[in-house]
Enzyme design. Sequence first.
Site, PDB file in Angstrom:
ATOM      1  N   LYS A   1       0.836  -1.205   0.000  1.00 21.61           N
ATOM      2  CA  LYS A   1       0.000   0.000   0.000  1.00 21.61           C
ATOM      3  C   LYS A   1       0.871   1.256   0.000  1.00 21.61           C
ATOM      4  O   LYS A   1       0.588   2.225  -0.703  1.00 21.61           O
ATOM      5  CB  LYS A   1      -0.913  -0.001   1.225  1.00 21.61           C
ATOM      6  CG  LYS A   1      -2.005  -1.055   1.154  1.00 21.61           C
ATOM      7  CD  LYS A   1      -3.119  -0.737   2.132  1.00 21.61           C
ATOM      8  CE  LYS A   1      -4.291  -1.680   1.948  1.00 21.61           C
ATOM      9  NZ  LYS A   1      -3.974  -3.065   2.334  1.00 21.61           N
TER      10      LYS A   1
ATOM     11  N   ASN B   1       0.021  -7.817  26.465  1.00 17.68           N
ATOM     12  CA  ASN B   1      -0.926  -8.636  27.230  1.00 17.68           C
ATOM     13  C   ASN B   1      -1.619  -9.635  26.322  1.00 17.68           C
ATOM     14  O   ASN B   1      -1.757 -10.803  26.658  1.00 17.68           O
ATOM     15  CB  ASN B   1      -1.991  -7.759  27.893  1.00 17.68           C
ATOM     16  CG  ASN B   1      -1.444  -6.987  29.069  1.00 17.68           C
ATOM     17  OD1 ASN B   1      -0.334  -7.271  29.539  1.00 17.68           O
ATOM     18  ND2 ASN B   1      -2.199  -6.023  29.557  1.00 17.68           N
TER      19      ASN B   1
ATOM     20  N   ARG C   1       6.507   1.379  32.099  1.00  7.46           N
ATOM     21  CA  ARG C   1       7.220   0.972  30.891  1.00  7.46           C
ATOM     22  C   ARG C   1       8.250   2.014  30.472  1.00  7.46           C
ATOM     23  O   ARG C   1       8.912   1.861  29.451  1.00  7.46           O
ATOM     24  CB  ARG C   1       6.227   0.731  29.740  1.00  7.46           C
ATOM     25  CG  ARG C   1       5.226  -0.382  29.982  1.00  7.46           C
ATOM     26  CD  ARG C   1       4.590  -0.884  28.688  1.00  7.46           C
ATOM     27  NE  ARG C   1       4.059   0.160  27.842  1.00  7.46           N
ATOM     28  CZ  ARG C   1       2.863   0.723  27.986  1.00  7.46           C
ATOM     29  NH1 ARG C   1       2.056   0.320  28.953  1.00  7.46           N
ATOM     30  NH2 ARG C   1       2.459   1.674  27.179  1.00  7.46           N
TER      31      ARG C   1
ATOM     32  N   SER D   1       1.842   2.947  31.428  1.00  3.00           N
ATOM     33  CA  SER D   1       2.910   3.431  30.549  1.00  3.00           C
ATOM     34  C   SER D   1       4.072   4.026  31.346  1.00  3.00           C
ATOM     35  O   SER D   1       5.219   3.999  30.899  1.00  3.00           O
ATOM     36  CB  SER D   1       2.340   4.468  29.582  1.00  3.00           C
ATOM     37  OG  SER D   1       1.564   5.411  30.283  1.00  3.00           O
ATOM     38  N   TYR D   2       3.793   4.538  32.541  1.00  6.13           N
ATOM     39  CA  TYR D   2       4.869   5.088  33.382  1.00  6.13           C
ATOM     40  C   TYR D   2       5.898   4.007  33.702  1.00  6.13           C
ATOM     41  O   TYR D   2       7.104   4.207  33.551  1.00  6.13           O
ATOM     42  CB  TYR D   2       4.298   5.652  34.686  1.00  6.13           C
ATOM     43  CG  TYR D   2       5.389   6.090  35.651  1.00  6.13           C
ATOM     44  CD1 TYR D   2       5.952   7.354  35.544  1.00  6.13           C
ATOM     45  CD2 TYR D   2       5.865   5.228  36.637  1.00  6.13           C
ATOM     46  CE1 TYR D   2       6.970   7.746  36.400  1.00  6.13           C
ATOM     47  CE2 TYR D   2       6.872   5.609  37.498  1.00  6.13           C
ATOM     48  CZ  TYR D   2       7.423   6.876  37.373  1.00  6.13           C
ATOM     49  OH  TYR D   2       8.443   7.258  38.214  1.00  6.13           O
TER      50      TYR D   2
ATOM     51  N   ASP E   1      -6.437   5.803  37.719  1.00  7.79           N
ATOM     52  CA  ASP E   1      -7.012   4.485  37.997  1.00  7.79           C
ATOM     53  C   ASP E   1      -6.278   3.919  39.209  1.00  7.79           C
ATOM     54  O   ASP E   1      -5.059   3.890  39.228  1.00  7.79           O
ATOM     55  CB  ASP E   1      -6.796   3.525  36.810  1.00  7.79           C
ATOM     56  CG  ASP E   1      -7.617   3.908  35.585  1.00  7.79           C
ATOM     57  OD1 ASP E   1      -8.648   4.586  35.750  1.00  7.79           O
ATOM     58  OD2 ASP E   1      -7.228   3.524  34.471  1.00  7.79           O
TER      59      ASP E   1
ATOM     60  N   ASP F   1      -1.877   4.996  36.479  1.00  7.81           N
ATOM     61  CA  ASP F   1      -2.392   3.686  36.864  1.00  7.81           C
ATOM     62  C   ASP F   1      -1.669   3.214  38.117  1.00  7.81           C
ATOM     63  O   ASP F   1      -0.455   3.002  38.082  1.00  7.81           O
ATOM     64  CB  ASP F   1      -2.153   2.674  35.735  1.00  7.81           C
ATOM     65  CG  ASP F   1      -2.752   3.138  34.413  1.00  7.81           C
ATOM     66  OD1 ASP F   1      -3.982   3.228  34.339  1.00  7.81           O
ATOM     67  OD2 ASP F   1      -1.981   3.423  33.471  1.00  7.81           O
TER      68      ASP F   1
HETATM   69  N1  DCP Z   1      -5.028  -2.849  29.376  1.00  5.88           N
HETATM   70  C1  DCP Z   1      -5.275  -3.900  28.500  1.00  5.88           C
HETATM   71  N2  DCP Z   1      -6.328  -3.843  27.631  1.00  5.88           N
HETATM   72  C2  DCP Z   1      -7.135  -2.770  27.616  1.00  5.88           C
HETATM   73  C3  DCP Z   1      -6.906  -1.694  28.484  1.00  5.88           C
HETATM   74  C4  DCP Z   1      -5.832  -1.766  29.352  1.00  5.88           C
HETATM   75  O1  DCP Z   1      -4.535  -4.889  28.512  1.00  5.88           O
HETATM   76  N3  DCP Z   1      -8.160  -2.728  26.758  1.00  5.88           N
HETATM   77  C5  DCP Z   1      -3.870  -2.921  30.275  1.00  5.88           C
HETATM   78  C6  DCP Z   1      -2.601  -2.657  29.512  1.00  5.88           C
HETATM   79  C7  DCP Z   1      -2.334  -1.224  29.775  1.00  5.88           C
HETATM   80  C8  DCP Z   1      -2.817  -1.065  31.196  1.00  5.88           C
HETATM   81  O2  DCP Z   1      -3.950  -1.931  31.290  1.00  5.88           O
HETATM   82  O3  DCP Z   1      -0.958  -0.919  29.638  1.00  5.88           O
HETATM   83  C9  DCP Z   1      -3.171   0.345  31.578  1.00  5.88           C
HETATM   84  O4  DCP Z   1      -4.156   0.851  30.697  1.00  5.88           O
HETATM   85  P1  DCP Z   1      -4.072   2.313  30.120  1.00  5.88           P
HETATM   86  O5  DCP Z   1      -5.247   2.477  29.241  1.00  5.88           O
HETATM   87  O6  DCP Z   1      -3.892   3.284  31.220  1.00  5.88           O
HETATM   88  O7  DCP Z   1      -2.809   2.275  29.137  1.00  5.88           O
HETATM   89  P2  DCP Z   1      -1.288   2.715  29.333  1.00  5.88           P
HETATM   90  O8  DCP Z   1      -0.994   3.116  30.729  1.00  5.88           O
HETATM   91  O9  DCP Z   1      -0.472   1.606  28.772  1.00  5.88           O
HETATM   92  O10 DCP Z   1      -1.114   3.947  28.349  1.00  5.88           O
HETATM   93  P3  DCP Z   1      -1.553   5.488  28.621  1.00  5.88           P
HETATM   94  O11 DCP Z   1      -0.274   6.273  28.724  1.00  5.88           O
HETATM   95  O12 DCP Z   1      -2.343   5.878  27.436  1.00  5.88           O
HETATM   96  O13 DCP Z   1      -2.342   5.515  29.879  1.00  5.88           O
HETATM   97 MG    MG Z   2      -2.195   4.487  31.689  1.00  7.34          MG
HETATM   98 MN    MN Z   3      -5.377   3.604  32.888  1.00  7.29          MN
END
Ligand code: DCP
Ligand code: MG
Ligand code: MN
Length: 352
Positions: free
Chosen positions: A77, A290, A188, A185-186, A267, A197
Site C-alpha cells: 500500500k 498482554n 514501561r 505506561s509510566y 485508575d 495507573d
Molecule cells: N489494558 C489492556 N487492555 C485494555 C486496556 C488496558 O490490557 N483494553 C492494560 C494494559 C495497559 C494497562 O492496562 O498498559 C493500563 O491501561 P491504560 O489504558 O492506562 O494504558 P497505558 O498506561 O499503557 O497507556 P496510557 O499512557 O495511554 O495511559
Molecule cells: Mg495508563
Molecule cells: Mn489507565
Amino acid sequence: SHTAGQKDEPRYNKAILEQLKILMDHYETNKVKGSNEHFKVINYRKAITAIRALDYEITSEEMALKVPRVGKKLAQKIGECVALGRIKKLDHLNWDQEKSKTETLFRSVYGVGSEKATEWYNKGLRTLDDLRELPDLNKNQVSGLKFYNDLMKRIPRSEVEQIGKIVEEAAHKLHPEIQSQVTGSYRRGKPDCGDIDIVVARPNVDNGDELFMIMDHILNNLINQGFLVDHLSLPAWEDSMATRPKHFKYMGICKLAGEGQIHRHIDILVVPWIHLGAVLLYFTGNDICNRSMRLLAANRGMRLSDKGLFDNVLRGKNRKKVNEGRWVAGRTEREIFDYLKIKYLEPYEREC
Ligand code: DCP
Ligand code: MG
Ligand code: MN
C-alpha cells in the site's frame, strides 16, 4: 477511550501517514467485535507509530518493507502511495471523511465507544458542544466532556511521580506496610502518560473485607484533601460467588493542589497480595503485549488473566473453556514468565 494527545505534525512521509490513518479509522469505525478488523487496527497503529519515528522519506515498497512493524501488505500500500500518490484501496472504500472524522472525535471523549459515536453521528451531531446538550449522557460522558481539554493532554513523568506519592502517602497513613506502585505506561518508561495507573496491595492480605477497607480509607483521604475531584467508577462489591479473591477498582479525576494544575485521569486498583504479580503484569501492559501473552498461554492449554496463570484449562468446541483451570502462578510477575517458560521481560521491554 484513552487517546493520546495531539502529536507534532510529521516532517517526513506525510501523505503515507495521512492515508494510512484514514484506512485505520475506516477499520476502527467499521470493525465488528471479535473480527480480524480489530487486529488490522492494531497493525496499522504499530506501523504508523514506526513510520512517524523515521527521519527520512520512504520512496519505494522495498524501503517500506524494511521499516519495523510494516508487513508485506502494508508495504504494498505504501508503494502505491509513493508511486501513484494514493493508496488504491481508498478508492474502493465508501469513504466518508466527515463521518470518520466526527466519529473519531466523539470516541476521544472518555466513556464513548464506537457504537455511541455512530449513533450520534447518524442523529446529525457534529461537535463536542452538540454532545454537551444531550439529555441522556451517562456520568462518564458528562465528566469526559467537562474535562475534555485537560484529559487530552499528556502527563509528564515528573507529575505522574508526584501523583503516585500522594496516593502512597494516603496508603502509608493507614499502614506503612501497604505497597503502592505506579504501573501502566509510566512503568514501561514512557516520557509521558495518558493517565496514572496505580496498584495497591498489603503483604499477605487477600481478604476482600480488608482490601475494601484499604480502598475506602485511601479514597476518603484523597477526597478530603481535595485531590480527587470527580469519580468515574467506584469500587463495588459485586460477584461474591467469585472463586478467586476480589480486586477493587477505582477510576476518577484528580488534580494537584496549586495554580495552573490540570485535571488528570487516575485508575487505582487494590488487589489481593496473592494476585499482585498478575495484576502488575496486566496493568503494566502494554495491551498488545498482554494479548500476545494470553495467546501464548492459551496455545499451551493455559489461561492468563489479571488473577494469575491457570493450568489444565479444558476447552471444548470453538476453544470455549469448560473449566477455570488450576491456579499455578501470579504472586510475582517472574513466577508467571517462568511457568510459561519464556524469558522475563523488564517493564521497559514490554512495548510490543
Ligand atoms: N489494558 C489492556 N487492555 C485494555 C486496556 C488496558 O490490557 N483494553 C492494560 C494494559 C495497559 C494497562 O492496562 O498498559 C493500563 O491501561 P491504560 O489504558 O492506562 O494504558 P497505558 O498506561 O499503557 O497507556 P496510557 O499512557 O495511554 O495511559
Ligand atoms: Mg495508563
Ligand atoms: Mn489507565
